[in-house]
Design an enzyme around this catalytic site. Structure first.
Site, PDB file in Angstrom:
ATOM      1  N   ARG A  11      37.712  46.522  33.438  1.00  0.00           N
ATOM      2  CA  ARG A  11      39.081  46.396  32.911  1.00  0.00           C
ATOM      3  C   ARG A  11      39.333  44.988  32.396  1.00  0.00           C
ATOM      4  O   ARG A  11      38.644  44.049  32.763  1.00  0.00           O
ATOM      5  CB  ARG A  11      40.118  46.762  33.967  1.00  0.00           C
ATOM      6  CG  ARG A  11      40.196  45.798  35.145  1.00  0.00           C
ATOM      7  CD  ARG A  11      41.204  44.662  34.931  1.00  0.00           C
ATOM      8  NE  ARG A  11      41.094  43.605  35.918  1.00  0.00           N
ATOM      9  CZ  ARG A  11      40.324  42.520  35.786  1.00  0.00           C
ATOM     10  NH1 ARG A  11      39.579  42.347  34.720  1.00  0.00           N
ATOM     11  NH2 ARG A  11      40.291  41.594  36.721  1.00  0.00           N
ATOM     12  N   HIS A  18      47.908  37.513  38.472  1.00  0.00           N
ATOM     13  CA  HIS A  18      48.154  37.410  39.927  1.00  0.00           C
ATOM     14  C   HIS A  18      49.527  37.972  40.324  1.00  0.00           C
ATOM     15  O   HIS A  18      50.079  37.592  41.346  1.00  0.00           O
ATOM     16  CB  HIS A  18      47.999  35.970  40.428  1.00  0.00           C
ATOM     17  CG  HIS A  18      46.556  35.533  40.505  1.00  0.00           C
ATOM     18  ND1 HIS A  18      45.882  35.382  41.685  1.00  0.00           N
ATOM     19  CD2 HIS A  18      45.656  35.252  39.526  1.00  0.00           C
ATOM     20  CE1 HIS A  18      44.638  34.998  41.442  1.00  0.00           C
ATOM     21  NE2 HIS A  18      44.473  34.916  40.130  1.00  0.00           N
ATOM     22  N   GLY A 105      30.454  39.135  36.984  1.00  0.00           N
ATOM     23  CA  GLY A 105      31.094  37.819  37.131  1.00  0.00           C
ATOM     24  C   GLY A 105      31.759  37.339  35.863  1.00  0.00           C
ATOM     25  O   GLY A 105      31.994  36.147  35.680  1.00  0.00           O
ATOM     26  N   ASP A 155      43.019  46.070  39.263  1.00  0.00           N
ATOM     27  CA  ASP A 155      41.696  46.431  38.734  1.00  0.00           C
ATOM     28  C   ASP A 155      41.393  47.901  38.969  1.00  0.00           C
ATOM     29  O   ASP A 155      40.890  48.607  38.087  1.00  0.00           O
ATOM     30  CB  ASP A 155      40.600  45.599  39.425  1.00  0.00           C
ATOM     31  CG  ASP A 155      40.840  44.117  39.302  1.00  0.00           C
ATOM     32  OD1 ASP A 155      41.672  43.721  38.468  1.00  0.00           O
ATOM     33  OD2 ASP A 155      40.206  43.357  40.054  1.00  0.00           O
TER      34      ASP A 155
HETATM   35  C1  GLA Z   1      41.539  39.860  40.268  1.00  0.00           C
HETATM   36  C2  GLA Z   1      42.058  40.779  41.360  1.00  0.00           C
HETATM   37  C3  GLA Z   1      43.314  41.527  40.902  1.00  0.00           C
HETATM   38  C4  GLA Z   1      44.355  40.585  40.320  1.00  0.00           C
HETATM   39  C5  GLA Z   1      43.717  39.628  39.307  1.00  0.00           C
HETATM   40  C6  GLA Z   1      44.655  38.560  38.825  1.00  0.00           C
HETATM   41  O1  GLA Z   1      41.081  40.610  39.190  1.00  0.00           O
HETATM   42  O2  GLA Z   1      41.078  41.689  41.764  1.00  0.00           O
HETATM   43  O3  GLA Z   1      43.842  42.284  41.963  1.00  0.00           O
HETATM   44  O4  GLA Z   1      45.025  39.881  41.322  1.00  0.00           O
HETATM   45  O5  GLA Z   1      42.567  38.976  39.824  1.00  0.00           O
HETATM   46  O6  GLA Z   1      45.753  39.118  38.152  1.00  0.00           O
END
Ligand code: GLA
Length: 361
Positions: A11, A18, A105, A155
């Site tokens: 995704r 965040h 990553g 995600d």
């Molecule tokens: C990572 C986490 C998500 C989200 C993003 C930031 O991808 O797995 O849950 O917090 O960072 O938006």
């Protein structure tokens, strides 16, 4: 025994950084690459999984599953098995092969794509009846308990529930999901900085704790309940670092709401400005960017054909997402590559999530 196969994509986070674990708003999409899991039940209590990319195999007795007994790469899968067991869902021994065409990553959530592919695999193989939100929550809990990242739901939901050519808008408090069409005038370029981001344990969890501290100082259950205006008026009640972390979240929630209205009107220029503002806030307030990501975003800003760009996902490396006018992808990729040699660009449309994908295949 019958062999089955499941697939879940990676995704990209379009806007809303965040915000998910702060019970806020986020817009995301699935990319056209992901993880495939194929295999069959064994008829005993053993699990054997093989990673094609890493050429490694992990074998364990299902009754002896513990994160510290297995290698890190297999925890995304075995954490889901563990969740099936904890939730009394049917699961027994199996053999599976995992393969992925997602860069690891790179901030495209290869982890959620593997977790989701596993949830779908086990549900299909052993006949568990789960709705989409139960699936997303199982995958998320696997990451919390087996991997050690206290991630939100972004995600897992985006990888499962996205729809091709649409942005997926998630209200992370109610878990309501709706879709805004990304009409045929745009494309997405994901520019992988090559800086490895490892969320495991460290800074991601620290940011989450800072956000919780801010909510506590404001007397709200989550930062979703705070506005930028309210936060500014109470700046003196918290440490400076905590204030800036919260400012990022309240700003992001407000930008997502404005952004989804702009997208519904087809106003990509405004949407793009909000993406740039989001990145700036990551850089200054949340401090989850890095030089390479800043350079990629600054370059995108100067490049004709780019509506907006920002870091996508957890941060501290990984990729930027660029919303680009259709037809200008090549120029943009050239500009990004000239600015940061070693960058790898993935040009994609918003793709189907795992559930829509399974229906059409
Ligand atoms: C990572 C986490 C998500 C989200 C993003 C930031 O991808 O797995 O849950 O917090 O960072 O938006």
């Amino acid at each position: 025994m019958n062999s089955i196969s499941t697939y879940a994509p990676g995704r990209a986070e379009l806007l809303g950084n965040h915000t998910d674990y702060n019970e806020g708003y986020v817009m995301a999409l699935a990319v056209d690459r992901g993880t495939t899991m194929s295999g069959q039940a064994r008829g005993d209590r053993k699990i054997s999984i093989h990673s094609r990319e890493m050429d490694k195999t992990e074998t364990i007795d299902i009754d002896k599953l513990l994160a510290e007994h297995v290698s890190p790469w297999s925890r995304y899968t075995l954490g889901v098995v563990d969740q099936f067991r904890r939730n009394d869902l049917p699961v027994e021994g199996f053999d599976a092969e995992i393969s992925s065409n997602l860069p690891l990553g790179a901030g495209l959530s290869s982890s959620a794509s593997l977790e989701n592919a596993t949830v779908l695999f086990l549900a299909k193989l052993f006949g568990a009846k789960l709705d989409s939100m139960q699936m997303a929550r199982l995958a998320q809990k696997a990451e919390h308990d087996f991997v050690g990242v206290r991630c939100g739901l972004l995600d897992q939901i985006a990888s499962l529930m996205s729809t091709a050519l649409h942005a997926t808008c998630i209200d992370c408090r109610t878990t309501a999901v709706d879709y805004v069409p990304l009409d045929g005038k745009t494309r997405i370029i994901l520019a992988n900085s090559g800086v490895k981001h490892a969320l495991v344990g460290g800074e991601y969890n620290e940011r989450r704790s800072d956000c919780e501290a801010a909510a506590h100082a404001l007397g709200v259950s989550a930062l979703r309940d705070a506005s930028t205006e309210m936060l500014k008026s109470r700046k003196s009640e918290m440490a400076d670092r905590i204030y800036h972390r919260a400012l990022h979240i309240t700003g992001e929630n407000e930008r997502v709401q404005e952004g989804s209205a702009a997208l519904r009107k087809g106003d990509f220029a405004r949407f793009g400005e909000l993406m740039f503002a989001s990145h700036e806030s990551s850089r200054v307030n949340f401090e989850n960017s890095c030089q390479e990501l800043d350079l990629l975003v600054a370059t995108a800003r100067k490049t004709p054909g780019v509506f907006g760009a920002r870091l996508s996902g957890g941060g501290f490396g990984g990729a930027t997402i660029n919303l680009v006018e259709k037809g200008r992808e090549e120029e943009v990729v050239k500009a990004l590559t000239a600015a940061l040699p070693g960058v790898t660009c993935l040009v994609t449309d918003a793709a189907d999530g795992a559930l829509a994908y399974a229906k059409s295949h």
